[in-house]
Design an enzyme around this catalytic site. Structure first.
Site, PDB file in Angstrom:
ATOM      1  N   ASN A 209       0.849  -1.195   0.000  1.00 46.34           N
ATOM      2  CA  ASN A 209       0.000   0.000   0.000  1.00 46.34           C
ATOM      3  C   ASN A 209       0.884   1.244   0.000  1.00 46.34           C
ATOM      4  OD1 ASN A 209       0.568   0.723   2.899  1.00 46.34           O
ATOM      5  ND2 ASN A 209      -0.463  -1.250   3.229  1.00 46.34           N
ATOM      6  N   ASP A 279      -4.475  -6.424   4.757  1.00 47.55           N
ATOM      7  CA  ASP A 279      -5.606  -7.214   5.239  1.00 47.55           C
ATOM      8  C   ASP A 279      -5.666  -8.569   4.539  1.00 47.55           C
ATOM      9  OD1 ASP A 279      -6.563  -5.241   7.007  1.00 47.55           O
ATOM     10  OD2 ASP A 279      -7.549  -4.196   5.352  1.00 47.55           O
ATOM     11  N   PHE A 324      -5.012   3.030  14.578  1.00 45.92           N
ATOM     12  CA  PHE A 324      -5.168   4.040  13.534  1.00 45.92           C
ATOM     13  C   PHE A 324      -6.231   3.546  12.556  1.00 45.92           C
ATOM     14  CE2 PHE A 324      -1.729   6.402  15.053  1.00 45.92           C
ATOM     15  CZ  PHE A 324      -1.493   7.516  14.251  1.00 45.92           C
TER      16      PHE A 324
END
Length: 404
Positions: A209, A279, A324
């Site tokens: 990411n 994830d 977060f």
């Protein structure tokens, strides 16, 4: 916070050098041990004898004037100082420090000292606003130097505006505030995660990411500055730490980050999971590079373990756990839902779609929400300033909980 401190006061060559006399006197009256270093141009405005009388210490002006043959003066002074203060700081000395130039006693000491350095600029309003000066100050700020901003008013050159050296009381108050901040997390152990993870599909390709790790690194360095013992678990990033006291643990995959976080979690008082962990990961990893072929290539993905949920389940009553949440829609709603679902003590919600916030940049704009769902919105600021404010709120909430 100033009493019994060893303070190096660097006086550079501006008309505001006369104010450094009063500053030396006030620091000494507060119980500080003050040693003054003057540049050649500073001596055009004030005599070294004045500072000697006010500080009751020798005044240093020349790198090659070695008063004690058993020591190298500029290194000895650099090591001696608890605090280094440049007041007034001219555009010249700021430029030297920002560019690593050490061509006189003061600039050489500044390059050698490991003490906290406070810079109180004083110059013409247009000089202060010049792009080169602003760039140099921004560079120094990113390295952890502390600026005591000049005041607005009538300047010696006749202009009215920003550039006047702050008065001695304001300078001392700014230093004391910073010194108090250094004690806020003393004796605390803090675990922080940062950056992305990488999940390989073959030897040359991986899923990841946009996280750069800048927010997590800012939190780690701010926490260390505030007195904490910090462990930073970081995914693959192109960042280095300016604070060698931080224990850095490098990982690549979500599984490696999970193992490192679980291993370090029990011994920490505060844990902040700022990393952007994958994830999902490829269900199958190929040992050889997949060759291009006709048609589509479908990669089956599987869930990774929820590290934050695992930590929340292991957390003791004495520990404080912060997550977060990077969101693109309804950030507060989704953030609070995550806070409640995982049983966190607080969450930092980041609207990554907002201009100036999110990944890759040096600024951020977040909302901090504690378990009472009190919301504090932080306007756009540097990630380091955001990090300090997050830590202040964590300290507040942790102390409030201990009083319950």
């Amino acid at each position: 916070m100033i009493a019994n401190k060893r303070i190096l006061l660097g006086v550079s060559g501006g008309i505001a050098a006369y104010k450094a006399c009063a500053l030396t006197s006030r620091l000494s009256q507060r119980g500080a041990d003050v040693t003054v270093i003057m540049t050649d141009h500073a001596q055009e405005f004030v005599s070294p004898l004045t500072f000697q009388a006010l500080s009751r210490n020798p005044v240093y002006t020349d790198t090659f004037d070695e008063k004690d043959p058993t020591k190298i003066a500029h290194i000895d002074l650099a090591d001696w100082a608890d605090i280094t203060l440049i007041a007034p700081a001219t555009a010249n000395i700021i430029g030297k420090l920002a560019n690593g130039i050490g061509d006189d006693m003061l600039s050489t000491i500044l390059l050698a000292t490991r003490s906290q350095v406070y810079i109180a600029p004083a110059m013409n309003v247009h000089m202060y606003a010049h792009p080169a000066v602003m760039k140099n100050m921004k560079q120094l700020d990113s390295w952890g130097y502390h600026f005591i901003e000049p005041g607005d008013g009538y300047l010696a050159c006749g202009y009215v505006g920003k550039g006047r050296l702050e008065d001695p009381e304001s300078i001392m108050a700014a230093i004391e505030d910073h010194q108090k901040q250094k004690m806020m997390l003393k004796g605390k152990n803090i675990l922080i995660s940062a950056g992305p993870t990488r999940e390989s599909v073959d030897p040359v390709r991986f899923f990841t990411n946009r996280s750069t790790g800048k927010m997590g690194f800012a939190l780690a360095e701010a926490a260390s500055y505030m007195g904490a013992e910090v462990t930073l678990v970081t995914g693959p990033v192109n960042l280095s730490l300016s604070d060698s006291r931080i224990n850095r643990v490098d990982v690549v995959t979500a599984r490696e980050m999970e193992e490192a976080m679980i291993a370090h979690f029990p011994s920490n008082d505060i844990t902040i999971k700022a990393a952007a962990v994958a994830d999902y990961r490829p269900e199958h990893r190929y040992d050889e590079k997949m060759k291009k072929h006709d048609g589509h290539w479908h990669v089956q993905m599987e869930r990774t373990n929820d590290i934050l949920q695992t930590l929340a389940e292991q957390k003791t009553d004495d520990q404080f756990l912060v997550g977060f949440a990077a969101e693109t829609e309804k950030p507060i709603d989704y953030g609070i839902r995550k806070l409640q679902k995982k049983g966190l003590d607080a969450i930092v919600i980041n609207d990554v779609g907002a201009e100036g916030a999110g990944f890759e940049g040096n600024t951020n704009m977040v909302s901090y929400v504690n378990r009472q769902q009190d919301v504090e919105n932080m306007s756009l600021a540097s990630k380091r300033d955001i990090a300090v404010r997050i830590l202040e709120l964590i300290i507040r909430d942790k102390e409030d909980r201990q009083r319950e």
